[in-house]
Design a protein around this motif. Structure first.
Motif, PDB file in Angstrom:
ATOM      1  N   ARG B 101       0.889  -1.169   0.000  1.00  0.00           N
ATOM      2  CA  ARG B 101       0.000   0.000   0.000  1.00  0.00           C
ATOM      3  C   ARG B 101       0.922   1.212   0.000  1.00  0.00           C
ATOM      4  O   ARG B 101       1.412   1.627   1.048  1.00  0.00           O
ATOM      5  CB  ARG B 101      -0.911   0.005   1.222  1.00  0.00           C
ATOM      6  CG  ARG B 101      -1.806  -1.221   1.334  1.00  0.00           C
ATOM      7  CD  ARG B 101      -2.837  -1.266   0.209  1.00  0.00           C
ATOM      8  NE  ARG B 101      -3.639  -2.484   0.249  1.00  0.00           N
ATOM      9  CZ  ARG B 101      -3.276  -3.660  -0.280  1.00  0.00           C
ATOM     10  NH1 ARG B 101      -2.121  -3.787  -0.889  1.00  0.00           N
ATOM     11  NH2 ARG B 101      -4.077  -4.699  -0.214  1.00  0.00           N
ATOM     12  N   ALA B 102       1.179   1.711  -1.202  1.00  0.00           N
ATOM     13  CA  ALA B 102       2.200   2.742  -1.376  1.00  0.00           C
ATOM     14  C   ALA B 102       1.637   4.145  -1.182  1.00  0.00           C
ATOM     15  O   ALA B 102       0.425   4.371  -1.317  1.00  0.00           O
ATOM     16  CB  ALA B 102       2.799   2.622  -2.771  1.00  0.00           C
ATOM     17  N   THR B 103       2.539   5.073  -0.845  1.00  0.00           N
ATOM     18  CA  THR B 103       2.181   6.494  -0.755  1.00  0.00           C
ATOM     19  C   THR B 103       3.139   7.287  -1.638  1.00  0.00           C
ATOM     20  O   THR B 103       4.353   7.222  -1.459  1.00  0.00           O
ATOM     21  CB  THR B 103       2.304   7.009   0.703  1.00  0.00           C
ATOM     22  OG1 THR B 103       3.595   6.662   1.199  1.00  0.00           O
ATOM     23  CG2 THR B 103       1.245   6.403   1.591  1.00  0.00           C
ATOM     24  N   ASN B 120       7.386   6.568  -1.976  1.00  0.00           N
ATOM     25  CA  ASN B 120       7.498   5.660  -0.829  1.00  0.00           C
ATOM     26  C   ASN B 120       6.584   4.454  -1.026  1.00  0.00           C
ATOM     27  O   ASN B 120       5.419   4.466  -0.625  1.00  0.00           O
ATOM     28  CB  ASN B 120       7.129   6.407   0.465  1.00  0.00           C
ATOM     29  CG  ASN B 120       6.983   5.465   1.646  1.00  0.00           C
ATOM     30  OD1 ASN B 120       7.673   4.439   1.723  1.00  0.00           O
ATOM     31  ND2 ASN B 120       6.084   5.778   2.561  1.00  0.00           N
ATOM     32  N   GLY B 123       4.666   2.757   2.019  1.00  0.00           N
ATOM     33  CA  GLY B 123       3.507   3.349   2.678  1.00  0.00           C
ATOM     34  C   GLY B 123       3.703   3.518   4.172  1.00  0.00           C
ATOM     35  O   GLY B 123       4.818   3.787   4.635  1.00  0.00           O
ATOM     36  N   THR B 124       2.629   3.337   4.923  1.00  0.00           N
ATOM     37  CA  THR B 124       2.716   3.545   6.374  1.00  0.00           C
ATOM     38  C   THR B 124       3.400   2.384   7.093  1.00  0.00           C
ATOM     39  O   THR B 124       3.657   2.477   8.301  1.00  0.00           O
ATOM     40  CB  THR B 124       1.315   3.771   6.985  1.00  0.00           C
ATOM     41  OG1 THR B 124       0.489   2.655   6.664  1.00  0.00           O
ATOM     42  CG2 THR B 124       0.673   5.039   6.446  1.00  0.00           C
TER      43      THR B 124
END
Lengths: 130, 130
Positions: B101-103, B120, B123-124
């Motif tokens: 789950r990328a940001t 990034n 992700g988180t």
């Protein structure tokens, strides 16, 4: 040394706890957005302020956000904050955790002050709601 | 209508697959950052290009990134992309999922073109590595 944005977020959390939404809005860009809940976005300071007033009422004026582990990825005048956001209140939000992995985007303005541009406490969990 | 950033990310994924890292760099800001892996950040186009060459070698020149569900949160000239990023390769990265789950943070430049400022893919999940 502590990153300046950490101090800004602490001030925001305090303003939410004290329900001082005018002070809170000093930390947002004019064209900022807030993910109020999945599928609902507040755009601009006025909508964001109104949303915070409603969020506060939803939690019976007992909402206290605090941050746990936090990582700040800075690139020039833009920063992505990854933060463990803990929401404490008399009642929980239906269907969503009060212990979140939030994503906040901050921008440095021409006076060198970091302001929140994108406020998404749901982090990448929003993908699951599509 | 498809968001312009979706097309940009598709072009980036294609450039990575084809190992055309000069073309890839056209989609990054001058002062962009890439989270190479937790704790290691590449800053600026040259470092990012060098990092992608090493990443490509690590995956035996077989890396093919694609995006699944994607959500784009846009605030003025800044956008936060939350994306299900799938990495396919002959070998997996040690210790990290290939389904992420990328940001990504994008900025619109003065010519109206969206460029990646913060890349990034973790992700988180980066918070858990602190």
């Amino acid at each position: 040394m502590e990153h300046e944005i950490k101090g800004v977020i602490r001030e925001c959390d305090l303003a939410i706890k004290q329900e001082d939404f005018d002070a809170l809005m000093d930390y947002y860009c004019e064209d900022a957005i807030l993910v109020v809940k999945p599928g609902r976005i507040a755009r601009g300071k006025q909508e964001i302020k109104d949303a915070f007033i409603k969020i506060s009422q939803y939690f019976h004026n007992s909402l206290v956000p605090t941050q746990g582990e936090m990582l700040i990825l800075e690139a020039g005048d833009t920063a992505l904050v990854l933060s463990q956001t803990l929401l404490d209140a008399e009642q929980n939000e239906q269907g969503f955790s009060m212990d979140r992995r939030a994503t906040y985007v901050f921008k440095k303005n021409s006076q060198g002050k970091w302001l929140c541009a994108i406020d998404n406490s749901y982090g990448t969990d929003l993908i699951n709601t599509l």
